[in-house]
Motif scaffolding. Sequence first.
Motif, PDB file in Angstrom:
ATOM      1  N   VAL A 217       0.854  -1.178   0.000  1.00 37.00           N
ATOM      2  CA  VAL A 217       0.000   0.000   0.000  1.00 37.00           C
ATOM      3  C   VAL A 217       0.895   1.234   0.000  1.00 37.00           C
ATOM      4  CG1 VAL A 217      -0.165   0.234   2.509  1.00 37.00           C
ATOM      5  CG2 VAL A 217      -2.022   1.074   1.074  1.00 37.00           C
ATOM      6  N   LEU A 218       0.416   2.284  -0.657  1.00 37.16           N
ATOM      7  CA  LEU A 218       1.088   3.574  -0.665  1.00 37.16           C
ATOM      8  C   LEU A 218       0.266   4.552   0.166  1.00 37.16           C
ATOM      9  CD1 LEU A 218       3.160   5.660  -1.809  1.00 37.16           C
ATOM     10  CD2 LEU A 218       1.570   5.987  -3.704  1.00 37.16           C
ATOM     11  N   ILE A 219       0.882   5.194   1.150  1.00 30.06           N
ATOM     12  CA  ILE A 219       0.213   6.209   1.972  1.00 30.06           C
ATOM     13  C   ILE A 219       0.836   7.559   1.651  1.00 30.06           C
ATOM     14  CG2 ILE A 219      -0.260   7.012   4.310  1.00 30.06           C
ATOM     15  CD1 ILE A 219      -0.157   4.139   5.254  1.00 30.06           C
ATOM     16  N   VAL A 220       0.010   8.482   1.201  1.00 24.25           N
ATOM     17  CA  VAL A 220       0.478   9.811   0.839  1.00 24.25           C
ATOM     18  C   VAL A 220      -0.069  10.790   1.871  1.00 24.25           C
ATOM     19  CG1 VAL A 220       0.579  11.564  -0.955  1.00 24.25           C
ATOM     20  CG2 VAL A 220       0.455   9.152  -1.585  1.00 24.25           C
ATOM     21  N   GLY A 221       0.832  11.447   2.592  1.00 23.68           N
ATOM     22  CA  GLY A 221       0.429  12.350   3.658  1.00 23.68           C
ATOM     23  C   GLY A 221       0.779  13.789   3.372  1.00 23.68           C
ATOM     24  N   ASP A 222       0.631  14.625   4.381  1.00 25.24           N
ATOM     25  CA  ASP A 222       0.927  16.053   4.243  1.00 25.24           C
ATOM     26  C   ASP A 222       2.401  16.259   3.926  1.00 25.24           C
ATOM     27  OD1 ASP A 222      -1.609  17.503   5.052  1.00 25.24           O
ATOM     28  OD2 ASP A 222      -1.354  16.138   6.728  1.00 25.24           O
ATOM     29  N   GLY A 223       2.675  17.214   3.052  1.00 24.29           N
ATOM     30  CA  GLY A 223       4.047  17.553   2.712  1.00 24.29           C
ATOM     31  C   GLY A 223       4.705  16.570   1.782  1.00 24.29           C
ATOM     32  N   ALA A 224       3.930  15.689   1.125  1.00 26.95           N
ATOM     33  CA  ALA A 224       4.522  14.735   0.189  1.00 26.95           C
ATOM     34  C   ALA A 224       5.112  15.470  -1.003  1.00 26.95           C
ATOM     35  CB  ALA A 224       3.466  13.734  -0.282  1.00 26.95           C
ATOM     36  N   PRO A 225       6.193  14.944  -1.593  1.00 30.95           N
ATOM     37  CA  PRO A 225       6.767  15.575  -2.785  1.00 30.95           C
ATOM     38  C   PRO A 225       5.718  15.675  -3.883  1.00 30.95           C
ATOM     39  CG  PRO A 225       8.212  13.845  -1.958  1.00 30.95           C
ATOM     40  CD  PRO A 225       6.924  13.731  -1.203  1.00 30.95           C
ATOM     41  N   THR A 226       5.777  16.749  -4.647  1.00 32.66           N
ATOM     42  CA  THR A 226       4.781  16.991  -5.691  1.00 32.66           C
ATOM     43  C   THR A 226       5.340  16.834  -7.092  1.00 32.66           C
ATOM     44  OG1 THR A 226       5.249  19.362  -5.600  1.00 32.66           O
ATOM     45  CG2 THR A 226       3.447  18.534  -4.239  1.00 32.66           C
ATOM     46  N   PRO A 240       2.628   1.128  -5.066  1.00 34.61           N
ATOM     47  CA  PRO A 240       3.858   0.595  -4.507  1.00 34.61           C
ATOM     48  C   PRO A 240       3.870  -0.918  -4.535  1.00 34.61           C
ATOM     49  CG  PRO A 240       2.407   1.214  -2.752  1.00 34.61           C
ATOM     50  CD  PRO A 240       1.713   1.589  -4.028  1.00 34.61           C
ATOM     51  N   CYS A 241       4.993  -1.474  -4.887  1.00 34.53           N
ATOM     52  CA  CYS A 241       5.258  -2.897  -4.767  1.00 34.53           C
ATOM     53  C   CYS A 241       4.501  -3.751  -5.766  1.00 34.53           C
ATOM     54  CB  CYS A 241       4.943  -3.403  -3.361  1.00 34.53           C
ATOM     55  SG  CYS A 241       5.526  -2.310  -2.069  1.00 34.53           S
ATOM     56  N   CYS A 242       3.314  -3.388  -6.168  1.00 39.97           N
ATOM     57  CA  CYS A 242       2.520  -4.148  -7.128  1.00 39.97           C
ATOM     58  C   CYS A 242       1.299  -3.309  -7.425  1.00 39.97           C
ATOM     59  CB  CYS A 242       2.139  -5.517  -6.559  1.00 39.97           C
ATOM     60  SG  CYS A 242       1.031  -5.437  -5.151  1.00 39.97           S
ATOM     61  N   ARG A 243       0.249  -3.904  -7.904  1.00 36.16           N
ATOM     62  CA  ARG A 243      -1.004  -3.175  -8.113  1.00 36.16           C
ATOM     63  C   ARG A 243      -1.671  -3.025  -6.746  1.00 36.16           C
ATOM     64  NH1 ARG A 243      -1.616  -3.228 -13.629  1.00 36.16           N
ATOM     65  NH2 ARG A 243      -0.569  -4.929 -14.693  1.00 36.16           N
ATOM     66  N   SER A 244      -1.444  -1.889  -6.115  1.00 38.27           N
ATOM     67  CA  SER A 244      -1.786  -1.731  -4.705  1.00 38.27           C
ATOM     68  C   SER A 244      -2.634  -0.496  -4.471  1.00 38.27           C
ATOM     69  CB  SER A 244      -0.500  -1.616  -3.859  1.00 38.27           C
ATOM     70  OG  SER A 244       0.316  -2.739  -4.034  1.00 38.27           O
ATOM     71  N   PRO A 245      -3.400  -0.489  -3.401  1.00 41.53           N
ATOM     72  CA  PRO A 245      -4.212   0.688  -3.084  1.00 41.53           C
ATOM     73  C   PRO A 245      -3.360   1.851  -2.612  1.00 41.53           C
ATOM     74  CG  PRO A 245      -4.357  -0.933  -1.329  1.00 41.53           C
ATOM     75  CD  PRO A 245      -3.587  -1.576  -2.431  1.00 41.53           C
ATOM     76  N   THR A 246      -3.897   3.057  -2.797  1.00 47.05           N
ATOM     77  CA  THR A 246      -3.258   4.279  -2.318  1.00 47.05           C
ATOM     78  C   THR A 246      -4.187   4.921  -1.302  1.00 47.05           C
ATOM     79  OG1 THR A 246      -2.134   4.636  -4.432  1.00 47.05           O
ATOM     80  CG2 THR A 246      -2.352   6.530  -2.971  1.00 47.05           C
ATOM     81  N   ALA A 247      -3.634   5.303  -0.156  1.00 42.66           N
ATOM     82  CA  ALA A 247      -4.416   5.962   0.888  1.00 42.66           C
ATOM     83  C   ALA A 247      -3.905   7.376   1.050  1.00 42.66           C
ATOM     84  CB  ALA A 247      -4.303   5.199   2.207  1.00 42.66           C
ATOM     85  N   ALA A 248      -4.813   8.345   1.049  1.00 45.02           N
ATOM     86  CA  ALA A 248      -4.451   9.746   1.241  1.00 45.02           C
ATOM     87  C   ALA A 248      -4.694  10.130   2.686  1.00 45.02           C
ATOM     88  CB  ALA A 248      -5.272  10.641   0.315  1.00 45.02           C
ATOM     89  N   ALA A 249      -3.805  10.945   3.235  1.00 47.20           N
ATOM     90  CA  ALA A 249      -3.948  11.413   4.610  1.00 47.20           C
ATOM     91  C   ALA A 249      -3.807  12.924   4.637  1.00 47.20           C
ATOM     92  CB  ALA A 249      -2.880  10.768   5.509  1.00 47.20           C
TER      93      ALA A 249
END
Length: 549
Positions: A217-226, A240-249
């Motif tokens: 899983v990919l977690i994208v939080g505050d201040g992530a590179p743009t 990330p790693c394969c066909r994986s979910p992305t979670a926004a924070a």
Amino acid sequence: MNPATALSTVLIDELVRCGVTDVVLAPGSRSAPLALAAHADSRVRLHVRVDERSASYVALGLAKRSERPVALICTSGTAAANFHPAVIEASESGVPLLVLTADRPPELRGTGANQTIDQVKLYGSAVRWFAEVGVPEERPGQVAYWRSLVCRACQRAAGPPDPGPVHLNVAFREPLIPDGDASWCEPLDGDASGAWFRARVAPPSAALHIPPTRRGVLIVGDGAPTCGDTSPRRAWRAGPCCRSPTAAAGTATTRSRPTTSCWATRSGPTPTGPTSVVTLGRPGLSRPLLSWLRRAEEHIVVAPDLTRWPDPTRSATQVAQAVEIPIAAGGDAWLRAWRHADHVAREAIDAVLDSSGLTEPRLARDLAEVLPNGSLLFCGSSMPIRDLDQAMRPRRGLRLMANRGASGIDGLVSTAVGAALAHNGPAYALIGDLTLLHDQNGLILGPREPRPDLCLVVVNNDGGGIFSLLPQAALEDPFERVFGTPHGVDLGYLAAASGLPYALVEDPEELSRAIKGDGLRIVEARTDRVGNAAVHVAMRDAVRAAMRD
């Protein structure tokens, strides 16, 4: 084992794991736990000097020639002050020193206790980083904290890009010597499942290559590179790693794309979480996401600055400036399961909000949905950012911002004004009533000052709404006075006193019309704290029921 011995054993062991081979010691009483641990570890080359000033320059010479961090230990009091000239030299010449000063516990400071001075930030700006380690206690979680702290200190001292001295102030309570008992409440060196992992920091020019996994899983939080190879947009395309979910924070830019909602992460489509997690930015808003980080076998932090990286759970296994994200052939079941869970969760949440009238999460959801493309939405740090996290639907054309560095309510009106002045397009802010009152002077603009195009949407629940969702709400007698803090301020009069246009929203259908206009203006939505807590419970129960079905 007493806490002083446990901390010192772990600290020296982690120094060795981080590549430290030399320890310089100036003898003393309060530093006894560190001295004994260094003496007992055969992997350490120990150097003892009776004079602190001489010891510090021995350490300086060792570190300067080896180009590796060297640990320097002394007792409390003026012993630590005698290190200062060498610390200054190390700072000016970029030499990696790890200065470990033993100290008295807080209850002895400022009392005239023997050999006790103020050692907090003793070396001022001469060190690259300072940390007060805190008095060790026998409770779970201490080992991970100690090891993570030492790892960060070693990395910050060594650089790149800016090597230099780091200061750890280590307070000890007696007893200061081993007591013959080897037991501790958790393994000092980790257990079979990996109770802790030392963060392996990749060289700045090296990208990590993640082996394919079917539960990433990919977690994208505050201040992530743009932008660049680590941008959320690029990472979202690959997963990330394969066909994986992305979670926004928080205010993650990936909210413009389909992402796994926080509600889906709470209940989830599977009983087990991800085995591999990649985090961009700060993931500290959602507790379910934080629990993923603690349980994952691999937690990779991608951070532009390798001297500072966000790791609130102290679970990072690798840290790098870039990461290679491979695509695995097939194996889409994990991603499909999360997409379905997210769809189910969002339908359940929308059903609750659509039938609840004007509530805080509905206001957040609807506001994010009706804003025109090109808008800036600045979020308050207390409930507004959490309501957006829980209720906002993915959409394009909206830039989210928040002060999530320290996550306070200080100066948010002024911050929103500044952001609006810099934004090329309409700007909006979703904030609470206490946040507005805390910085109401931010509404005062001189007649010749640039005027922002900013609509302040203020949720007025007459106090601190977030506390109604916390355990403090059960304290019926003192709750209203010391947590709820009702203020009774009429925001219409506040707007009038500032000469600002004002509108009151009493129905969700009025929102889109109320926010229209230009310049600095206030839109108020009045809600009830008790009712808001009930809505959040209803959302949680609805998602759980939908997941079971």
